[in-house]
Design a protein around this motif. Structure first.
Motif, short mmCIF file in Angstrom:
data_model
loop_
_atom_site.label_atom_id
_atom_site.label_comp_id
_atom_site.label_asym_id
_atom_site.label_seq_id
_atom_site.Cartn_x
_atom_site.Cartn_y
_atom_site.Cartn_z
N GLU A 67 8.59 -5.13 -7.83
CA GLU A 67 9.42 -3.94 -7.77
C GLU A 67 8.62 -2.78 -8.33
OE1 GLU A 67 13.94 -3.72 -8.27
OE2 GLU A 67 13.10 -3.29 -10.26
N TYR A 68 8.31 -1.84 -7.46
CA TYR A 68 7.56 -0.65 -7.86
C TYR A 68 8.52 0.45 -8.29
CZ TYR A 68 3.30 -2.46 -5.64
OH TYR A 68 2.20 -3.21 -5.31
N CYS A 69 8.10 1.23 -9.26
CA CYS A 69 8.81 2.43 -9.67
C CYS A 69 7.99 3.62 -9.18
CB CYS A 69 8.93 2.46 -11.18
SG CYS A 69 9.64 4.00 -11.81
N LEU A 70 8.64 4.52 -8.46
CA LEU A 70 8.00 5.74 -7.99
C LEU A 70 8.68 6.91 -8.69
CD1 LEU A 70 7.88 3.63 -5.50
CD2 LEU A 70 7.15 5.61 -4.24
N ASN A 71 7.93 7.65 -9.46
CA ASN A 71 8.48 8.81 -10.15
C ASN A 71 8.69 9.95 -9.18
OD1 ASN A 71 8.53 7.65 -12.76
ND2 ASN A 71 6.34 8.01 -12.96
N ARG A 72 9.57 10.84 -9.56
CA ARG A 72 9.78 12.08 -8.80
C ARG A 72 8.50 12.91 -8.91
NH1 ARG A 72 15.17 13.55 -7.79
NH2 ARG A 72 14.50 15.71 -7.84
N LYS A 107 0.82 -1.21 0.00
CA LYS A 107 0.00 0.00 0.00
C LYS A 107 0.86 1.27 0.00
CE LYS A 107 -4.05 -2.08 2.15
NZ LYS A 107 -4.92 -2.10 3.32
N ILE A 108 2.09 1.17 0.50
CA ILE A 108 2.95 2.36 0.56
C ILE A 108 3.31 2.86 -0.83
CG2 ILE A 108 5.18 3.27 1.33
CD1 ILE A 108 4.91 1.41 3.80
N PRO A 109 3.96 2.06 -1.68
CA PRO A 109 4.29 2.59 -3.01
C PRO A 109 3.04 2.88 -3.84
CG PRO A 109 4.78 0.25 -2.91
CD PRO A 109 4.45 0.69 -1.51
N GLU A 110 1.99 2.11 -3.64
CA GLU A 110 0.76 2.35 -4.40
C GLU A 110 0.15 3.69 -4.03
OE1 GLU A 110 -1.46 -1.26 -3.69
OE2 GLU A 110 -0.10 -2.43 -4.98
N ALA A 111 0.20 4.05 -2.73
CA ALA A 111 -0.33 5.35 -2.29
C ALA A 111 0.50 6.51 -2.85
CB ALA A 111 -0.36 5.42 -0.76
N LEU A 112 1.77 6.23 -3.18
CA LEU A 112 2.66 7.25 -3.71
C LEU A 112 2.70 7.23 -5.25
CD1 LEU A 112 5.53 6.90 -1.09
CD2 LEU A 112 3.80 8.71 -1.23
N GLY A 113 1.77 6.50 -5.85
CA GLY A 113 1.68 6.47 -7.31
C GLY A 113 2.61 5.48 -7.98
N GLY A 114 3.21 4.58 -7.21
CA GLY A 114 4.13 3.61 -7.77
C GLY A 114 3.44 2.59 -8.65
N LYS A 115 4.17 2.14 -9.66
CA LYS A 115 3.69 1.11 -10.60
C LYS A 115 4.67 -0.05 -10.60
CE LYS A 115 0.36 3.79 -12.11
NZ LYS A 115 -0.78 3.84 -11.25
N VAL A 116 4.15 -1.27 -10.66
CA VAL A 116 5.01 -2.45 -10.72
C VAL A 116 5.71 -2.49 -12.08
CG1 VAL A 116 5.09 -4.97 -10.69
CG2 VAL A 116 3.56 -3.76 -9.12
N VAL A 117 7.05 -2.57 -12.04
CA VAL A 117 7.83 -2.62 -13.27
C VAL A 117 8.57 -3.94 -13.45
CG1 VAL A 117 8.12 -0.11 -13.46
CG2 VAL A 117 9.80 -1.45 -12.16
#
Length: 179
Positions: free
Chosen positions: A173-178, A146-156
């Motif tokens: 592995e989530y990618c979180l953009n700046r 839920k943490i990376p998902e709440a920050l807009g992260g996408k599984v790459v």
């Protein structure tokens, strides 16, 4: 990238409820007692059998802080200074630093993890020249996902990792953009 090497030992990140500061031997007893087998279920490291393992971890973390490669922090409640866990940003000398976090069992369910990672991400965006951030998490660890998902992260990427005890982690592995 700004010169962060000399600053990491003195970094302090404040959020609404939390104070994050570099790990030190002052927290070895709390880390040892709270970094349990239950906490490490979905993590690569195993829970320590002896406090000397935590002392070695802290010594390595301090070297990495000095090198500027990793920011390893303790998470404290701002009001009481209660120890809640540890968080980090690894691989900071590269273009895709990686988040890591764990919270003691009693701190679960209060969204401290999201608040801590959001604070570290904000600090990193102001202090690092990176392309994006990575956040690996076991696919069965719904609370941590839920943490990376709440920050807009996408599984790459999805991959398996064998722990030292032989158990397999199935990592997303989530990618979180700046921002």
């Amino acid at each position: 990238m700004r010169d962060i090497k000399m600053d990491l030992l003195n970094v302090e990140i404040l959020t609404d409820r939390l104070r994050l500061k570099p790990v030190s031997m002052a927290y070895k007893e709390e880390i040892f007692s709270e970094f349990t087998e239950t906490i490490t279920t979905y993590m690569c490291p195993q829970s320590p059998q002896h406090i000397s393992e935590i002392e070695a971890f802290i010594e390595r973390a301090i070297v990495d802080l000095e090198k500027g490669s990793d920011l390893i922090l303790v998470i404290l409640k701002k009001d009481s200074q209660e120890f809640l866990g540890c968080a980090g940003l690894h691989g900071m000398l590269g273009k895709t630093p990686e988040f890591g976090i764990w919270l003691k069992k009693a701190a679960h369910g209060y969204k401290y993890g999201l608040e801590a990672i959001r604070g570290i991400k904000s600090w990193a965006e102001q202090n690092l020249d990176c392309e994006y951030f990575l956040y690996p998490v076991d696919r069965a660890n719904i609370a941590s996902r839920k943490i990376p998902e709440a920050l807009g992260g996408k599984v790459v990427r999805e991959y398996e990792h064998k722990k030292t005890n032989g158990n397999i982690l199935y990592l997303l592995e989530y990618c979180l953009n700046r921002s």
